[in-house]
Design an enzyme around this catalytic site. Structure first.
Site, mmCIF file in Angstrom:
data_model
loop_
_atom_site.group_PDB
_atom_site.id
_atom_site.type_symbol
_atom_site.label_atom_id
_atom_site.label_comp_id
_atom_site.label_asym_id
_atom_site.label_seq_id
_atom_site.Cartn_x
_atom_site.Cartn_y
_atom_site.Cartn_z
ATOM 1 N N SER A 145 -35.742 -38.652 -23.440
ATOM 2 C CA SER A 145 -35.831 -39.351 -22.169
ATOM 3 C C SER A 145 -34.661 -40.326 -22.021
ATOM 4 C CB SER A 145 -37.194 -40.054 -22.062
ATOM 5 O OG SER A 145 -37.408 -40.595 -20.787
ATOM 6 N N ASP A 328 -40.956 -30.973 -15.125
ATOM 7 C CA ASP A 328 -40.463 -32.351 -15.176
ATOM 8 C C ASP A 328 -39.797 -32.695 -13.843
ATOM 9 O OD1 ASP A 328 -39.299 -34.812 -15.742
ATOM 10 O OD2 ASP A 328 -38.538 -34.210 -17.703
ATOM 11 N N HIS A 361 -42.799 -34.552 -17.617
ATOM 12 C CA HIS A 361 -41.846 -35.284 -18.454
ATOM 13 C C HIS A 361 -42.456 -35.720 -19.783
ATOM 14 C CE1 HIS A 361 -38.358 -37.642 -19.444
ATOM 15 N NE2 HIS A 361 -39.079 -38.728 -19.578
#
Length: 382
Positions: A145, A328, A361
Site C-alpha cells: 500500500s 481494488d 485493497h
C-alpha cells in the site's frame, strides 16, 4: 513486552520539502537472523497506519498485522530470511512524528513538524538498514500500500541497495480518486472543532497542556473527525462485492438501533461504527494528516521528466513481483500494471500477479492463502 528497536537518525535529518529533524529516531522490529554474508535481509515497508509489529516474537507475543505471512516455514520464512519491518517516519508507533517532543521547545511538534514526504520515510528506513543493521544490499524489499510507494522512493534514492522487490497493492502516483478520498478524510479531521488547529490533547502528553487559553489543548480530542475519516477509509479498502456478500441489506435488531433521528439502522452502519471506535484513539490525528498528504504528494513521474514509465526505468533491480487485485478501487490494477511495465523496461525480470480476491485493497491482509502462494513462491526462487 516491547519488541521495538530504535535507530537514531543522523542529526540534523534533512527533509525533502524543507526543514530538518534533530534527535529523530525510527522504530523497527526484526525476525530471524542475518547470515554471515548479511545478504539475506528482507525489508517490509507498511501502509499508513500499521506499526513495525508485523508478526509475533518472544519479546511481543501479540499477533502482528501480517502474522500469517511471516515466520518459520511461512511465505516469508524466517528460517531463511532476516526480516525487518520499519515503522514509518511520521507515524506515532514509535518513530519521530508530529506527536513527538520537539527538542527545541520541549513540547510536541504538532503542526510545527516539517512537511513530510514518502522520500523522507524511505530515507529513514534506509538509515536503519545501512547504519543500524550494517546491511549494504537487501535481498528483497517488500512494500504494501503506502509502503509500496515508499519502496519505489527507496530504490530510486538508493541505487544498488536492493536486489529484488515485491510490490503489493500500491501505485507509482496517487490517482484523483485516491486523492479525493484522502482529502475528505483530512477535511473531516480538520473540521472537527476539537482538532483545534492541531492543538488537541495528545495521548500520553501532559506537560503544559492544562487549559484552553492561547490555543492550548483543554483535554478534548477530535474523535468525530477521526471516526469519519476511518469510516471513509474502510469503505474504500474493501469492494462492493465484499460489502454485498457480508451485509446485503440486513437491518439491526430493534434493540441494537440508535435511539435518535437517522441513527444506525443497517448492519453495515454498525460495522463501520465499531471499526471507527477501535481506531480513533490508537492513531494520532496529526500523524494521520501528515502521512495522508505525503501519499498524495508522491509521484514517481517527478523522477522521469513527467513520465511514470521513465521514472520507473531509473530503478535498478534484478527481479520483481508486482501483485494487484482486480477489486481494488484505491490502487487499481492498471497502476500495478504500470509498475510491472516500468520495472520490466528498466531491465528487471518481472512477474505480474493479478488476483481476483473480493476483499479489495485490504486483500493483502485478508486473503493470506493467495498472497502467501505468490510471495512465498517468489522468495523461494531468489
Amino acid at each position: 513486552m516491547d519488541a521495538r528497536i530504535y535507530h537514531a537518525l543522523p542529526s540534523p535529518f534533512p527533509m525533502k520539502r524543507g526543514g530538518s529533524l534533530h534527535g529523530a529516531r525510527v522504530a523497527y522490529e526484526t525476525w530471524g537472523r542475518p547470515n554471515p554474508m548479511r545478504d539475506n535481509a528482507v525489508l517490509i515497508l507498511t501502509g499508513l497506519s500499521p506499526s513495525a509489529h508485523a508478526a509475533s516474537c518472544p519479546q511481543d507475543t501479540a499477533p502482528g498485522w501480517w502474522e500469517d505471512m511471516i515466520g518459520p516455514g511461512k511465505a516469508i520464512d524466517t528460517d531463511r530470511w532476516f526480516v525487518v519491518c520499519v515503522n514509518s517516519l511520521g507515524s506515532d508507533k514509535g518513530s519521530t512524528c508530529p506527536a513527538s517532543i520537539d527538542p527545541a521547545t520541549g513540547a510536541p511538534y504538532r503542526l510545527g513538524f516539517p512537511e513530510l514526504s514518502l522520500e523522507d520515510v524511505a530515507d529513514a528506513a534506509h538509515a536503519v538498514v545501512r547504519d543500524g543493521l550494517g546491511i549494504e544490499r537487501l535481498a528483497c524489499l517488500i512494500g504494501c500500500s503506502m509502503g509500496g510507494m515508499s519502496a519505489l522512493a527507496y530504490m530510486l534514492q538508493h541505487p544498488s541497495s536492493v536486489r529484488a522487490h515485491i510490490s503489493v497493492d500500491t501505485a507509482p502516483q496517487a490517482q484523483p480518486f485516491a486523492i479525493a478520498i484522502r482529502s475528505l478524510q483530512r477535511e473531516a479531521i480538520r473540521l472537527d472543532p476539537d482538532w483545534n488547529e492541531g492543538n488537541y490533547r495528545i495521548q500520553g502528553w501532559e506537560g503544559g497542556d492544562t487549559g484552553a487559553e492561547d490555543g492550548q489543548p483543554d483535554g478534548r480530542y477530535p474523535d468525530t473527525g477521526m471516526s469519519i475519516a476511518r469510516k471513509l477509509g474502510v469503505i474504500t479498502y474493501r469492494s462492493a462485492m465484499e460489502w454485498n456478500g457480508r451485509f446485503a441489506r440486513i437491518r439491526l435488531d430493534p434493540e441494537q438501533r440508535e435511539d435518535q433521528p437517522f441513527g444506525a439502522e443497517f448492519q453495515v452502519e454498525s460495522y463501520l461504527q465499531g471499526h471507527a471506535q477501535r481506531f480513533v484513539r490508537t492513531f494520532d490525528p496529526n500523524c494521520y494528516l501528515y502521512l495522508s498528504r505525503a501519499s498524495d504528494w508522491f509521484d514517481i513521474a517527478e523522477y522521469g521528466d513527467g513520465s511514470v514509465l521513465e521514472g520507473l526505468k531509473r530503478i535498478r533491480i534484478e527481479k520483481a513481483m508486482v501483485i494487484g487485485v482486480s477489486t481494488d478501487i484505491l490502487f487499481p490494477l492498471e497502476q500495478q500494471e504500470q509498475i510491472a511495465d516500468g520495472l520490466r523496461a528498466a531491465g528487471a525480470e518481472v512477474e505480474f500477479v493479478a488476483l481476483d480476491s473480493p476483499q479489495g485493497h485490504d486483500a493483502f491482509l485478508v486473503d493470506i492463502p493467495n498472497y502467501s502462494r505468490a510471495i512465498g513462491g517468489f522468495l523461494a526462487r531468489l
